[in-house]
Scaffold this motif. Structure first.
Motif, mmCIF file in Angstrom:
data_model
loop_
_atom_site.group_PDB
_atom_site.id
_atom_site.type_symbol
_atom_site.label_atom_id
_atom_site.label_comp_id
_atom_site.label_asym_id
_atom_site.label_seq_id
_atom_site.Cartn_x
_atom_site.Cartn_y
_atom_site.Cartn_z
ATOM 1 N N CYS A 197 36.248 30.041 41.019
ATOM 2 C CA CYS A 197 36.505 30.980 39.932
ATOM 3 C C CYS A 197 35.265 31.847 39.701
ATOM 4 C CB CYS A 197 36.861 30.226 38.659
ATOM 5 S SG CYS A 197 37.226 31.319 37.267
ATOM 6 N N GLN A 198 35.473 33.152 39.581
ATOM 7 C CA GLN A 198 34.376 34.092 39.391
ATOM 8 C C GLN A 198 34.247 34.560 37.935
ATOM 9 O OE1 GLN A 198 32.330 34.832 42.130
ATOM 10 N NE2 GLN A 198 33.566 33.152 42.904
ATOM 11 N N ALA A 199 35.043 34.016 37.028
ATOM 12 C CA ALA A 199 35.008 34.420 35.613
ATOM 13 C C ALA A 199 33.698 33.988 34.954
ATOM 14 C CB ALA A 199 36.188 33.811 34.865
ATOM 15 N N TYR A 253 40.111 36.641 38.925
ATOM 16 C CA TYR A 253 38.832 35.942 39.009
ATOM 17 C C TYR A 253 38.759 34.943 40.162
ATOM 18 C CZ TYR A 253 38.762 38.043 34.459
ATOM 19 O OH TYR A 253 38.839 38.956 33.448
ATOM 20 N N TRP A 254 39.819 34.846 40.980
ATOM 21 C CA TRP A 254 39.822 33.921 42.102
ATOM 22 C C TRP A 254 38.862 34.410 43.167
ATOM 23 C CZ3 TRP A 254 40.964 34.137 47.332
ATOM 24 C CH2 TRP A 254 41.142 32.911 47.970
ATOM 25 N N GLY A 255 38.050 33.510 43.713
ATOM 26 C CA GLY A 255 37.101 33.853 44.767
ATOM 27 C C GLY A 255 37.297 32.980 45.992
ATOM 28 N N LYS A 306 44.258 36.096 34.766
ATOM 29 C CA LYS A 306 44.690 37.497 34.678
ATOM 30 C C LYS A 306 45.177 37.893 36.075
ATOM 31 C CE LYS A 306 43.033 42.174 33.834
ATOM 32 N NZ LYS A 306 41.853 43.002 33.628
ATOM 33 N N PRO A 307 46.469 38.254 36.217
ATOM 34 C CA PRO A 307 46.981 38.582 37.549
ATOM 35 C C PRO A 307 46.229 39.760 38.168
ATOM 36 C CG PRO A 307 48.769 38.519 35.933
ATOM 37 C CD PRO A 307 47.471 38.405 35.181
ATOM 38 N N LYS A 308 46.040 39.704 39.494
ATOM 39 C CA LYS A 308 45.414 40.828 40.200
ATOM 40 C C LYS A 308 46.330 42.036 40.089
ATOM 41 C CE LYS A 308 42.822 38.240 43.627
ATOM 42 N NZ LYS A 308 42.664 37.940 45.041
ATOM 43 N N SER A 309 45.735 43.196 40.004
ATOM 44 C CA SER A 309 46.519 44.442 39.911
ATOM 45 C C SER A 309 47.134 44.775 41.236
ATOM 46 C CB SER A 309 45.627 45.588 39.481
ATOM 47 O OG SER A 309 45.031 45.295 38.251
ATOM 48 N N ASP A 362 23.085 28.842 36.380
ATOM 49 C CA ASP A 362 23.436 27.610 35.678
ATOM 50 C C ASP A 362 24.942 27.487 35.463
ATOM 51 O OD1 ASP A 362 20.766 26.974 35.483
ATOM 52 O OD2 ASP A 362 20.554 27.805 33.471
ATOM 53 N N LYS A 363 25.702 28.472 35.916
ATOM 54 C CA LYS A 363 27.144 28.509 35.725
ATOM 55 C C LYS A 363 27.788 27.308 36.410
ATOM 56 C CE LYS A 363 30.860 31.679 36.881
ATOM 57 N NZ LYS A 363 31.166 33.011 37.384
ATOM 58 N N PRO A 364 28.662 26.574 35.712
ATOM 59 C CA PRO A 364 29.310 25.424 36.344
ATOM 60 C C PRO A 364 30.271 25.871 37.447
ATOM 61 C CG PRO A 364 30.257 25.840 34.192
ATOM 62 C CD PRO A 364 29.098 26.780 34.347
ATOM 63 N N ILE A 365 30.503 25.008 38.389
ATOM 64 C CA ILE A 365 31.453 25.296 39.459
ATOM 65 C C ILE A 365 32.858 25.029 38.928
ATOM 66 C CG2 ILE A 365 32.270 24.579 41.734
ATOM 67 C CD1 ILE A 365 29.323 23.828 42.348
ATOM 68 N N VAL A 366 33.710 26.053 38.991
ATOM 69 C CA VAL A 366 35.103 25.920 38.555
ATOM 70 C C VAL A 366 35.987 26.216 39.756
ATOM 71 C CG1 VAL A 366 36.899 26.768 37.005
ATOM 72 C CG2 VAL A 366 34.535 26.610 36.196
ATOM 73 N N LYS A 367 36.767 25.233 40.185
ATOM 74 C CA LYS A 367 37.664 25.396 41.320
ATOM 75 C C LYS A 367 39.049 25.775 40.790
ATOM 76 C CE LYS A 367 36.495 23.944 45.116
ATOM 77 N NZ LYS A 367 36.011 24.625 46.295
ATOM 78 N N CYS A 368 39.695 26.723 41.471
ATOM 79 C CA CYS A 368 41.026 27.174 41.073
ATOM 80 C C CYS A 368 41.786 27.615 42.314
ATOM 81 C CB CYS A 368 40.913 28.326 40.085
ATOM 82 S SG CYS A 368 42.518 29.005 39.603
ATOM 83 N N SER A 369 43.017 27.173 42.465
ATOM 84 C CA SER A 369 43.816 27.523 43.638
ATOM 85 C C SER A 369 44.818 28.642 43.364
ATOM 86 C CB SER A 369 44.547 26.280 44.156
ATOM 87 O OG SER A 369 45.420 25.789 43.164
ATOM 88 N N VAL A 370 44.740 29.278 42.200
ATOM 89 C CA VAL A 370 45.668 30.359 41.855
ATOM 90 C C VAL A 370 45.107 31.665 42.408
ATOM 91 C CG1 VAL A 370 46.931 31.503 40.009
ATOM 92 C CG2 VAL A 370 46.318 29.088 39.777
ATOM 93 N N SER A 371 45.442 31.963 43.662
ATOM 94 C CA SER A 371 44.820 33.076 44.386
ATOM 95 C C SER A 371 45.238 34.458 43.907
ATOM 96 C CB SER A 371 45.095 32.951 45.880
ATOM 97 O OG SER A 371 46.479 33.045 46.126
ATOM 98 N N ASN A 372 46.256 34.555 43.058
ATOM 99 C CA ASN A 372 46.641 35.874 42.536
ATOM 100 C C ASN A 372 45.956 36.187 41.205
ATOM 101 O OD1 ASN A 372 48.303 33.986 41.106
ATOM 102 N ND2 ASN A 372 49.677 35.663 40.564
ATOM 103 N N CYS A 373 44.941 35.427 40.848
ATOM 104 C CA CYS A 373 44.162 35.692 39.635
ATOM 105 C C CYS A 373 43.015 36.650 39.970
ATOM 106 C CB CYS A 373 43.586 34.388 39.074
ATOM 107 S SG CYS A 373 42.607 34.620 37.565
#
Length: 74
Positions: free
Chosen positions: A25-27, A18-20, A71-74, A5-16
């Motif tokens: 967004c995978q958060a 939670y970016w998929g 949250k920036p990728k490590s 039931d998780k809503p679809i969240v689009k995000c273009s910040v690929s260094n996050c």
């Protein structure tokens, strides 16, 4: 809310963290606030943790908002 039931969240910040693929967004939880609170620390190291949801603000446009889930990728 069930995972399916998780809503679809689009995000273009690929260094996050939670970016998929396909900018999805995978958060587990998303915290969006107004820019005035951009530097506020909600201790959100992981999107599944709780955020401050007690206050309410009004934004005039989407450009006046910011995502605290980032949250920036490590």
């Amino acid at each position: 809310m069930a995972k399916e039931d998780k809503p679809i969240v689009k995000c273009s910040v690929s260094n996050c963290t939670y970016w998929g693929e396909k900018n999805l967004c995978q958060a587990d939880m998303i915290m969006i606030d107004i820019d005035t609170h951009a530097s506020r620390d909600y201790n959100a190291e992981f999107a599944g943790e709780s955020f401050d949801t007690e206050h309410q603000d009004i934004a005039e446009s989407s450009s006046a908002t910011c995502c605290h889930t980032f949250k920036p990728k490590s």
